[in-house]
Scaffold this motif. Structure first.
Motif, mmCIF file in Angstrom:
data_model
loop_
_atom_site.group_PDB
_atom_site.id
_atom_site.type_symbol
_atom_site.label_atom_id
_atom_site.label_comp_id
_atom_site.label_asym_id
_atom_site.label_seq_id
_atom_site.Cartn_x
_atom_site.Cartn_y
_atom_site.Cartn_z
ATOM 1 N N ALA A 5 0.840 -1.197 0.000
ATOM 2 C CA ALA A 5 0.000 0.000 0.000
ATOM 3 C C ALA A 5 0.873 1.244 0.000
ATOM 4 O O ALA A 5 1.901 1.299 0.674
ATOM 5 C CB ALA A 5 -0.918 -0.003 1.221
ATOM 6 N N GLN A 7 1.640 5.053 0.899
ATOM 7 C CA GLN A 7 1.281 6.031 1.910
ATOM 8 C C GLN A 7 0.735 7.281 1.230
ATOM 9 O O GLN A 7 1.439 7.940 0.469
ATOM 10 C CB GLN A 7 2.492 6.398 2.757
ATOM 11 C CG GLN A 7 2.251 7.549 3.729
ATOM 12 C CD GLN A 7 1.241 7.196 4.812
ATOM 13 O OE1 GLN A 7 1.237 6.095 5.336
ATOM 14 N NE2 GLN A 7 0.377 8.131 5.141
ATOM 15 N N THR A 92 -2.946 6.944 7.163
ATOM 16 C CA THR A 92 -2.142 5.746 6.943
ATOM 17 C C THR A 92 -2.423 5.274 5.507
ATOM 18 O O THR A 92 -3.268 5.845 4.815
ATOM 19 C CB THR A 92 -2.520 4.630 7.935
ATOM 20 O OG1 THR A 92 -3.757 4.025 7.523
ATOM 21 C CG2 THR A 92 -2.656 5.160 9.357
ATOM 22 N N PRO A 93 -1.750 4.232 5.047
ATOM 23 C CA PRO A 93 -2.062 3.727 3.705
ATOM 24 C C PRO A 93 -3.497 3.248 3.530
ATOM 25 O O PRO A 93 -3.969 3.120 2.398
ATOM 26 C CB PRO A 93 -1.066 2.563 3.542
ATOM 27 C CG PRO A 93 0.092 2.958 4.384
ATOM 28 C CD PRO A 93 -0.522 3.613 5.595
ATOM 29 N N THR A 94 -4.200 2.972 4.632
ATOM 30 C CA THR A 94 -5.565 2.449 4.498
ATOM 31 C C THR A 94 -6.628 3.313 5.156
ATOM 32 O O THR A 94 -7.821 3.093 4.934
ATOM 33 C CB THR A 94 -5.665 1.033 5.111
ATOM 34 O OG1 THR A 94 -5.245 1.091 6.487
ATOM 35 C CG2 THR A 94 -4.799 0.054 4.351
ATOM 36 N N LEU A 95 -6.228 4.280 5.973
ATOM 37 C CA LEU A 95 -7.206 5.065 6.729
ATOM 38 C C LEU A 95 -6.883 6.555 6.685
ATOM 39 O O LEU A 95 -5.727 6.954 6.773
ATOM 40 C CB LEU A 95 -7.242 4.612 8.191
ATOM 41 C CG LEU A 95 -7.745 3.200 8.479
ATOM 42 C CD1 LEU A 95 -7.472 2.823 9.929
ATOM 43 C CD2 LEU A 95 -9.231 3.081 8.162
ATOM 44 N N ALA A 121 -11.886 5.092 4.057
ATOM 45 C CA ALA A 121 -11.048 3.982 3.612
ATOM 46 C C ALA A 121 -10.223 4.434 2.419
ATOM 47 O O ALA A 121 -10.736 5.066 1.496
ATOM 48 C CB ALA A 121 -11.915 2.787 3.221
ATOM 49 N N GLN A 124 -9.915 3.202 -1.489
ATOM 50 C CA GLN A 124 -11.256 3.185 -2.060
ATOM 51 C C GLN A 124 -11.920 4.560 -2.054
ATOM 52 O O GLN A 124 -12.726 4.868 -2.933
ATOM 53 C CB GLN A 124 -12.141 2.193 -1.288
ATOM 54 C CG GLN A 124 -11.655 0.757 -1.336
ATOM 55 C CD GLN A 124 -10.742 0.435 -0.170
ATOM 56 O OE1 GLN A 124 -10.073 1.315 0.374
ATOM 57 N NE2 GLN A 124 -10.720 -0.835 0.225
ATOM 58 N N GLU A 219 -2.766 -0.698 8.836
ATOM 59 C CA GLU A 219 -2.370 -1.039 7.479
ATOM 60 C C GLU A 219 -2.661 -2.506 7.162
ATOM 61 O O GLU A 219 -2.716 -2.896 6.007
ATOM 62 C CB GLU A 219 -0.867 -0.786 7.280
ATOM 63 C CG GLU A 219 -0.471 0.678 7.409
ATOM 64 C CD GLU A 219 -0.238 1.049 8.852
ATOM 65 O OE1 GLU A 219 0.132 2.214 9.107
ATOM 66 O OE2 GLU A 219 -0.449 0.209 9.740
ATOM 67 N N GLY A 221 -5.306 -4.265 7.452
ATOM 68 C CA GLY A 221 -6.589 -4.627 6.888
ATOM 69 C C GLY A 221 -7.656 -3.616 7.221
ATOM 70 O O GLY A 221 -7.523 -2.882 8.180
ATOM 71 N N MET A 222 -8.705 -3.589 6.428
ATOM 72 C CA MET A 222 -9.768 -2.622 6.621
ATOM 73 C C MET A 222 -10.989 -3.288 7.189
ATOM 74 O O MET A 222 -11.403 -4.356 6.731
ATOM 75 C CB MET A 222 -10.146 -1.988 5.273
ATOM 76 C CG MET A 222 -9.159 -0.955 4.781
ATOM 77 S SD MET A 222 -8.951 0.350 5.981
ATOM 78 C CE MET A 222 -10.656 0.791 6.230
#
Length: 227
Positions: A5, A7, A92-95, A121, A124, A219, A221-222
């Protein structure tokens, strides 16, 4: 091989400032800042469009109903003000999470302030409600959250560090809103609107929920919303 992912990065904030006048008299001074991410993916662009639209909504209010009210008032020697601001609390890379606040000062007591938390997210670019994060607590997650907040209020009352209204226990449930949640590196936070569970002078009462759900390695998981 799993794809690493990327950043995300914050871009320069969107900014806007305008002074509305009646001849030489200032009626309303308005300013705004709203978050923008570097457009590295469709999700980032989607988030950027959301906050640009949020600003546009407030601008329409200020240039329309609020300015009309200012023109109808005797504001000689003073002016009304309006602002939009924000604070990023996690990236973060996911949030991506933040709170934003709109304030209006119209010469009638304390300024009117609205604050809301957002969680997104990435990559997405979709909003995430607290239900997804608190799923490990089961169907009664709201009750568990409220009990944790009650414990913190009792502790603050004992130390005298914070004032709460006499009916705070009832108001705690009445004004509970999923729009009050945001994330920090330590875990979820919950804020309440001003002048609901506490006097206006206390601002927006905010409570840490990291003891219920520490935000460890987001990072990895979502969480997913329940359908």
């Amino acid at each position: 091989m799993a794809k690493t992912a990327v950043q995300p990065q914050l871009a320069q904030s969107g900014t806007w400032e305008q002074t509305f006048r009646d001849g030489t008299r200032d009626l309303l001074r308005a300013s705004a800042q709203w978050p923008q991410l570097e457009a590295q993916c469709p999700g980032s662009r989607r988030i950027n469009r959301y906050y640009t639209h949020l600003f546009a909504q407030w601008r329409r209010r200020w240039e329309g109903p609020l300015l009309s009210r200012a023109k109808a008032q005797d504001t000689e020697g003073k002016f009304w003000s309006a602002s939009l601001s924000y604070e990023v609390t996690l990236l973060t890379p996911t949030l991506f999470s933040l709170w934003w606040e709109a304030a209006e000062e119209v010469g009638e007591g304390r300024p009117r302030r609205v604050r809301q938390g957002d969680i997104w997210a990435i990559p997405q670019g979709t909003p995430i409600g607290p239900r997804a994060f608190f799923a490990p607590l089961g169907r009664g997650w709201k009750r568990t959250v409220l009990e944790a907040v009650e414990d913190q209020i009792q502790s603050r009352l004992q130390t005298g560090e914070f004032l709460f209204k006499e009916n705070w226990s009832q108001a705690l449930r009445q004004y509970f809103s999923e729009e009050g949640f945001f994330l920090t590196p330590e875990g979820p936070m919950l804020l309440y609107p001003a002048d609901t569970i506490a006097p206006t002078l206390e601002g927006f009462p905010t409570f840490s929920l990291s003891s219920l759900l520490p935000l460890k390695a987001p990072e990895s998981g979502m969480p997913q919303e329940e359908t």
